[in-house]
Design a protein around this motif. Sequence first.
Motif, mmCIF file in Angstrom:
data_model
loop_
_atom_site.group_PDB
_atom_site.id
_atom_site.type_symbol
_atom_site.label_atom_id
_atom_site.label_comp_id
_atom_site.label_asym_id
_atom_site.label_seq_id
_atom_site.Cartn_x
_atom_site.Cartn_y
_atom_site.Cartn_z
ATOM 1 N N LEU A 105 0.114 -10.210 9.098
ATOM 2 C CA LEU A 105 0.613 -8.847 9.269
ATOM 3 C C LEU A 105 0.621 -8.065 7.963
ATOM 4 C CD1 LEU A 105 3.700 -9.666 11.548
ATOM 5 C CD2 LEU A 105 1.432 -8.934 12.294
ATOM 6 N N LEU A 106 0.177 -8.677 6.874
ATOM 7 C CA LEU A 106 0.223 -8.047 5.560
ATOM 8 C C LEU A 106 -1.061 -7.267 5.279
ATOM 9 C CD1 LEU A 106 1.708 -11.038 3.511
ATOM 10 C CD2 LEU A 106 2.942 -9.074 4.448
ATOM 11 N N SER A 107 -0.903 -6.049 4.761
ATOM 12 C CA SER A 107 -2.069 -5.214 4.450
ATOM 13 C C SER A 107 -2.677 -5.566 3.101
ATOM 14 C CB SER A 107 -1.664 -3.739 4.445
ATOM 15 O OG SER A 107 -0.844 -3.445 3.319
ATOM 16 N N GLY A 108 -1.857 -6.119 2.196
ATOM 17 C CA GLY A 108 -2.345 -6.430 0.851
ATOM 18 C C GLY A 108 -2.237 -5.266 -0.104
ATOM 19 N N LEU A 109 -1.751 -4.095 0.363
ATOM 20 C CA LEU A 109 -1.599 -2.924 -0.502
ATOM 21 C C LEU A 109 -0.205 -2.917 -1.121
ATOM 22 C CD1 LEU A 109 -3.271 -0.240 1.793
ATOM 23 C CD2 LEU A 109 -4.303 -1.517 -0.092
ATOM 24 N N SER A 110 -0.100 -2.322 -2.297
ATOM 25 C CA SER A 110 1.172 -2.344 -3.031
ATOM 26 C C SER A 110 1.904 -1.007 -2.998
ATOM 27 C CB SER A 110 0.928 -2.744 -4.489
ATOM 28 O OG SER A 110 0.005 -1.853 -5.101
ATOM 29 N N SER A 111 1.367 -0.022 -2.288
ATOM 30 C CA SER A 111 2.062 1.259 -2.150
ATOM 31 C C SER A 111 2.364 1.490 -0.672
ATOM 32 C CB SER A 111 1.211 2.408 -2.711
ATOM 33 O OG SER A 111 -0.058 2.439 -2.090
ATOM 34 N N PHE A 112 3.337 2.371 -0.432
ATOM 35 C CA PHE A 112 3.873 2.510 0.919
ATOM 36 C C PHE A 112 3.970 3.982 1.305
ATOM 37 C CE2 PHE A 112 5.732 -1.095 -1.385
ATOM 38 C CZ PHE A 112 5.107 -2.125 -0.691
ATOM 39 N N THR A 113 3.988 4.243 2.604
ATOM 40 C CA THR A 113 3.900 5.621 3.087
ATOM 41 C C THR A 113 4.998 5.936 4.093
ATOM 42 O OG1 THR A 113 2.373 4.909 4.827
ATOM 43 C CG2 THR A 113 1.401 5.681 2.778
ATOM 44 N N LEU A 114 5.382 7.213 4.129
ATOM 45 C CA LEU A 114 6.345 7.681 5.129
ATOM 46 C C LEU A 114 5.695 7.714 6.503
ATOM 47 C CD1 LEU A 114 8.103 10.745 3.429
ATOM 48 C CD2 LEU A 114 9.197 8.610 4.125
ATOM 49 N N SER A 115 6.469 7.408 7.518
ATOM 50 C CA SER A 115 5.976 7.553 8.880
ATOM 51 C C SER A 115 7.134 7.949 9.786
ATOM 52 C CB SER A 115 5.330 6.256 9.383
ATOM 53 O OG SER A 115 6.270 5.194 9.416
ATOM 54 N N HIS A 116 6.808 8.571 10.909
ATOM 55 C CA HIS A 116 7.824 8.983 11.876
ATOM 56 C C HIS A 116 8.277 7.756 12.651
ATOM 57 C CE1 HIS A 116 9.772 11.060 15.198
ATOM 58 N NE2 HIS A 116 9.653 12.201 14.549
ATOM 59 N N PRO A 117 9.579 7.542 12.817
ATOM 60 C CA PRO A 117 10.059 6.310 13.447
ATOM 61 C C PRO A 117 10.033 6.319 14.972
ATOM 62 C CG PRO A 117 11.921 7.652 12.816
ATOM 63 C CD PRO A 117 10.694 8.387 12.333
ATOM 64 N N SER B 249 4.881 21.692 15.317
ATOM 65 C CA SER B 249 6.026 21.057 14.660
ATOM 66 C C SER B 249 6.210 19.636 15.172
ATOM 67 C CB SER B 249 7.311 21.856 14.917
ATOM 68 O OG SER B 249 8.394 21.352 14.158
ATOM 69 N N ILE B 250 6.652 18.756 14.270
ATOM 70 C CA ILE B 250 7.067 17.402 14.632
ATOM 71 C C ILE B 250 8.524 17.280 14.214
ATOM 72 C CG2 ILE B 250 6.720 14.933 14.276
ATOM 73 C CD1 ILE B 250 3.813 15.494 13.679
ATOM 74 N N ILE B 251 9.403 17.055 15.175
ATOM 75 C CA ILE B 251 10.839 17.074 14.916
ATOM 76 C C ILE B 251 11.428 15.661 14.939
ATOM 77 C CG2 ILE B 251 10.987 19.380 15.928
ATOM 78 C CD1 ILE B 251 12.388 18.056 18.369
ATOM 79 N N ASP B 252 12.716 15.567 14.628
ATOM 80 C CA ASP B 252 13.517 14.343 14.724
ATOM 81 C C ASP B 252 12.965 13.213 13.856
ATOM 82 O OD1 ASP B 252 15.412 12.525 15.341
ATOM 83 O OD2 ASP B 252 14.934 12.362 17.471
ATOM 84 N N TRP B 253 13.156 13.356 12.544
ATOM 85 C CA TRP B 253 12.737 12.335 11.585
ATOM 86 C C TRP B 253 13.897 11.412 11.219
ATOM 87 C CZ3 TRP B 253 7.738 11.916 9.289
ATOM 88 C CH2 TRP B 253 6.813 12.846 9.791
ATOM 89 N N SER B 254 14.879 11.341 12.108
ATOM 90 C CA SER B 254 16.020 10.460 11.897
ATOM 91 C C SER B 254 15.563 9.012 11.771
ATOM 92 C CB SER B 254 16.989 10.606 13.072
ATOM 93 O OG SER B 254 18.023 9.677 13.028
#
Length: 516
Positions: free
Chosen positions: A300-312, A329-334
């Motif tokens: 399950l590991l990508s091997g990359l060392s940086s990370f990104t925001l994503s909508h939950p 618009s994309i709402i509700d980033w709780s």
Amino acid sequence: MKKDKVYSFAKFNLDALLSLSEKLRGRPCTCDVSQMPKSGSLNWVIFISFDDGLEWVFRSPRDGFHSFYSNETSSKILASEASTLMYLNTHTSVPVPEVYSYSESSDNEIGVPYILQSKASGRSLASYNWSGLPDEEVQVSGIHHPPPLALSDKDREKVMSQLGAIMSELSDHPFEKIGSLFSDDGAGGYNIGECLSISLTWQDRDSLEERDRGPFHEERSYLESLISAFTMHAKELPLAPHIFTAPVPDEQDYQSRSSLRAAGGRWNNFVAIGAKIDSGKNRLLYCIAGQFLREMIPHLLSGLSSFTLSHPDLHLGNIYVDDDFNITSIIDWSSSSSGPITELLATPPLASSAEPAAEFLVAAFRSGFRQRGSRIVPDPTHAHLWEISERLWYFTRLVRLLSKNDYDHFRRLFELVYKTSADEAGDGRGLLWLFHERASRDENKALLAELQEEDMTREELEKEERARFPPSRTVDSDVLAVARKLTLMSEMNPLFFADHRLWKWVEEARQTDGPL
């Protein structure tokens, strides 16, 4: 005096809210006190109207209805969501609401925690028939609901392609740690703090002791934390309605609503005998699933060392479009957080949290991502990352307990990871045999004994059974006999699995032969 509807969910200082809004925008505004706040599981919403027709949204956490997490965690999630929206507005072109003011606590003139933000233009995708299945007008509690609006496959592809491009842009803003975003008070910057992912906070998981919410510096630690939260939930928190070997009946498996209702009744009766859901035996199966998931981490590991925001929680209700299906618009980033890019690459199914998106929508999403390009991904067409994103989609739904059929999600993940049929596992006896073998290990026998210490006593079970199946009701005596017989079968056969095939067989048997 009758309370105005606007205060249905909380008592707050409306005059202070209107005063703040007028000060921020420099125009008079009003609020209709007769409006019933819109609400979801987590927040309630009202609208502020300015004299030029513009509207703002006032959101506040919902209290006392669904207890997903503690007040302390709720405050952190609100502060992080506001910070995330401000970051996205400042650093990206991702269409999200603009935040004008927020407070993570009730320590303000308005008297409740809140986010005051812009209103999304257009209409949500929930207004459309995304599934494409025939849908008729319905009536619920006497209220007329029109059918959803028509949507073509071309429109669906356009939306998914845009989502892919948005995820590509998010990937161009990497972070060095996995966690949730918070603003530096007064400094104008942002930092990654503890991870407030749904998997670590919802369903009272934030109350679990020895939980690790980071921030995490590597993928492995993050995935191990998600599995730990899943396993601790299985040991200590209510599991309803999850039972590993008896998934909740799903309408897609039945040709009529009457058959679905009958299957649902039989499922309820079956799991009631012996209080199966929160039994030590069912909890052990989820713990064993967690053991297998740990062994899958290298896959399950990508091997990359940086990370990104994503909508939950990207679903139809959180995406707004105009009449030409451009995303407005994309709402509700709780509960949003940074994470492995493979979370970002996983195609959102939108219409269902349980089933992956159709192949043509996956292709459109990936095409949108590739066409825009990405700096963090060395090669956006690299099959390895897309493969891991597909595995991670099933993994996250498992650890979040989002599905009615956890076994099926585990089976699909197993096949993707090990590239083999689940039916061939366990020397050809299937996945359930693997679970049976794992349960026979000494450490799991000891774990089962520990879990069963919290099981109901025989007297308590008999009392519950009498309450559910009163002896005076002959119709219940028959369904009780069926539930007991099926329970006996499940105890004798380690490969017993109660899915739609069983319930259909019971229905057919009773129609042709009478009582079992």
